[in-house]
Design an enzyme around this catalytic site. Structure first.
Site, PDB file in Angstrom:
ATOM      1  N   HIS A 142       0.823  -1.215   0.000  1.00 26.78           N
ATOM      2  CA  HIS A 142       0.000   0.000   0.000  1.00 26.78           C
ATOM      3  C   HIS A 142       0.853   1.258   0.000  1.00 26.78           C
ATOM      4  CE1 HIS A 142       0.154   1.138   4.363  1.00 26.78           C
ATOM      5  NE2 HIS A 142       0.232  -0.152   4.598  1.00 26.78           N
TER       6      HIS A 142
ATOM      7  N   ASP B  59       5.684   1.784   7.479  1.00 30.56           N
ATOM      8  CA  ASP B  59       4.308   1.381   7.112  1.00 30.56           C
ATOM      9  C   ASP B  59       3.679   2.418   6.194  1.00 30.56           C
ATOM     10  OD1 ASP B  59       1.815   0.290   6.979  1.00 30.56           O
ATOM     11  OD2 ASP B  59       1.248   0.776   9.030  1.00 30.56           O
TER      12      ASP B  59
ATOM     13  N   GLU C 158      -5.220   1.541   2.131  1.00 31.79           N
ATOM     14  CA  GLU C 158      -5.147   0.313   2.933  1.00 31.79           C
ATOM     15  C   GLU C 158      -5.521   0.609   4.371  1.00 31.79           C
ATOM     16  OE1 GLU C 158      -3.166  -2.732   5.585  1.00 31.79           O
ATOM     17  OE2 GLU C 158      -2.966  -0.570   5.556  1.00 31.79           O
TER      18      GLU C 158
ATOM     19  N   ASP D 211       3.958  -5.409   3.347  1.00 32.40           N
ATOM     20  CA  ASP D 211       3.547  -4.314   4.217  1.00 32.40           C
ATOM     21  C   ASP D 211       4.444  -4.324   5.453  1.00 32.40           C
ATOM     22  OD1 ASP D 211       2.121  -2.336   5.476  1.00 32.40           O
ATOM     23  OD2 ASP D 211       0.237  -3.439   5.610  1.00 32.40           O
TER      24      ASP D 211
HETATM   25 ZN   LIG Z   1       0.552  -1.078   6.401  1.00 31.18          ZN
END
Ligand SMILES: [Zn+2]
Length: 491
Positions: free
Chosen positions: A259, A271, A303, A332
């Protein structure tokens, strides 16, 4: 942001342009795991992380959340980088319409309460008596027969908030107040589920746990509470970036994704800047080689609001298009500071939740890579659909992936395997403003990137290790992954 960073961006772009010219396909060698892995360099990854961080810090709220300049800049950057290889890739920007909260106001018996408009819920002004919904509001039975004219007060947890708002709406509620099940406010909170055709969503505001519990206590004491909720929302268009090799069998595709967005709290460099960049760098390096099977790379939007970009993408695919995806691999959080090398448990051996046929084989290939090629320790994590592979699982598409770890705590045993600190989160800056380039563990990042490269090269060459293709593959049980503990914590 210093001026030197701008120069870094310009220099990186200039280098990429030169590369592109030199890399157009001509008598290329078939990709191999070791050659693709060797093409990956920590410096190239890190420079791209600095670029994403600059996008975040140049954005008013210093993040790359959907709808922000930081996220749009990220999308443009990913698109432009891969579009430099027009002979190698077909590149698409898939528009994804999203309703996002702008502002909200709430009073309870004329007393103002801090509130945030919830993503995917419409804007509106509603007023009426407040009704507390018992339990978690995930079941039909939690709701009174009629909520006509009232506002429902519902606790967060266990199921997507969209399920709760849908049920409240179907009973005639005018609006919903969501209250948190953890610390902090609900800024940037999402219903995590697109509205279905039958039950329209209603205005929804999010408040803190303390505020919610205080309201529940008053209702239980017999006080009537009239609430007045105003929410403003807007529809934005965000984008999935999708690139597919022009070479290779277009009917049997290895699909790689991660994402592109961050949460509201910070720049989201682990992240999921780390996953976005790892697959971008692999996509760039792949252009030096030829492939037998087509490779598709996707950078999903939204996401963090409930896998919305990937969900939208899968929902738009015909069954014939779904059948072309032999395997989807999700990446991820590839550079968690207190990392473990975690492989999704696709065969269900550790957590008893298996994926569609091919998922077990993907896990086996990762395991083989870590054991025999990288000679690195690894663990398994629950195949819980908590990231963008969830919608693929639900569509019966084989899936897999690896991760460095999020908010879970590292065990003593894992410290012996990977170093680091026990009893500490894999990523202490998970969903915090400290998720910056300084939060990245570069050793973890390069090893994870090599593991991804191994998978890309292996399946770009051959499907021999996957089970034969089944058309219109059988769906797994009703969203098995949604029953898992990790998923329930996340919603
Ligand atoms: Zn993530």
């Amino acid at each position: 942001m210093g001026v030197w960073k701008l120069i870094t961006v310009a220099a990186a772009l200039a280098v990429a342009v030169v590369d592109a010219a030199a890399l157009e396909p001509r008598g290329q060698k078939l990709v191999k795991s070791d050659s693709l892995r060797k093409a990956l360099k920590v410096d190239a990854l890190y420079k791209k992380a600095e670029i994403l961080q600059d996008f975040a810090y140049s954005s008013p709220d210093k993040n790359r959340v959907i709808g922000s300049q930081g996220h749009q800049d990220t999308i443009d950057y990913l698109h432009d980088q891969i579009a430099k290889f027009p002979k190698y890739y077909t590149v698409e920007l898939q528009p994804v319409p999203l309703v996002v909260g702008v502002s909200a106001n709430l009073t309870a018996n004329n007393k103002t309460i801090e509130v945030y408009a919830v993503t995917l819920a419409p804007g509106g002004h509603v007023t009426g008596p407040l009704v507390a919904i018992p339990n978690l509001g995930c079941e039909d039975a939690d709701f009174p027969p009629s909520l006509k004219g009232s506002i429902a007060l519902i606790f967060r947890g266990t199921c997507s908030f969209g399920v709760k708002v849908g049920l409240a709406s179907s009973r005639g509620a005018l609006g919903v107040i969501a209250y948190n099940n953890g610390d902090g406010n609900l800024k940037g909170y999402s219903l995590s589920l697109f509205q279905n055709d039958t039950t329209p969503y209603i205005p929804t505001g999010g408040i803190s746990r303390g505020q919610g519990e205080a309201l529940v206590a008053q209702l239980e004491a017999g006080t009537e509470i009239i609430v007045d909720l105003t929410t403003e929302s807007k529809t934005i268009t965000s984008y999935n970036v999708i690139a597919q090799t022009k070479g290779g069998d277009q009917n049997n595709v290895i699909h790689i994704g991660g994402h592109s967005d961050s949460v509201t709290a910070g720049p989201g460099i682990n992240d999921n800047g780390s996953g976005s960049i790892a697959i971008l760098e692999i996509a760039i390096q792949l252009t030096k080689f030829s492939v037998n099977n087509a490779v598709r790379f996707s950078w999903w939007t939204a996401e963090e609001e409930g896998l919305l970009g990937a969900t939208y993408y899968v929902a738009q695919l015909s069954q014939a298009e779904k059948d072309k995806i032999r395997l989807f691999l999700d990446f991820d959080m590839m550079a968690s500071p207190n990392y473990a090398f975690q492989i999704y448990d696709g065969d269900g051996s550790a957590f008893n939740s298996t994926g569609p046929p091919g998922s077990a084989e993907a896990e086996k290939e990762f395991t083989h890579y870590f054991n025999k090629i990288a000679k690195l320790n690894h663990t398994e994590i629950e195949f819980d659909g908590r990231s963008d592979y969830g919608p693929f699982l639900e569509a019966g598409i084989a899936a897999g992936g690896i991760a460095g770890g999020a908010e879970g705590l590292k065990t003593e045993e894992e410290v012996l395997m990977f170093g680091g600190a026990s009893g500490v989160q894999y990523d202490v800056n998970y969903h915090e403003d400290g998720d910056t380039v300084n939060n990245l563990n570069l050793e973890c990042w390069i090893e994870m990137s090599r593991a991804i490269a191994h998978m890309v090269a292996t399946y770009a060459r051959s499907w021999e290790s996957l089970p034969p293709k089944t058309k219109g593959s059988v769906k797994r049980g009703v969203s098995d992954h949604k029953k898992t503990k990790a998923y329930q914590r996340w919603v």
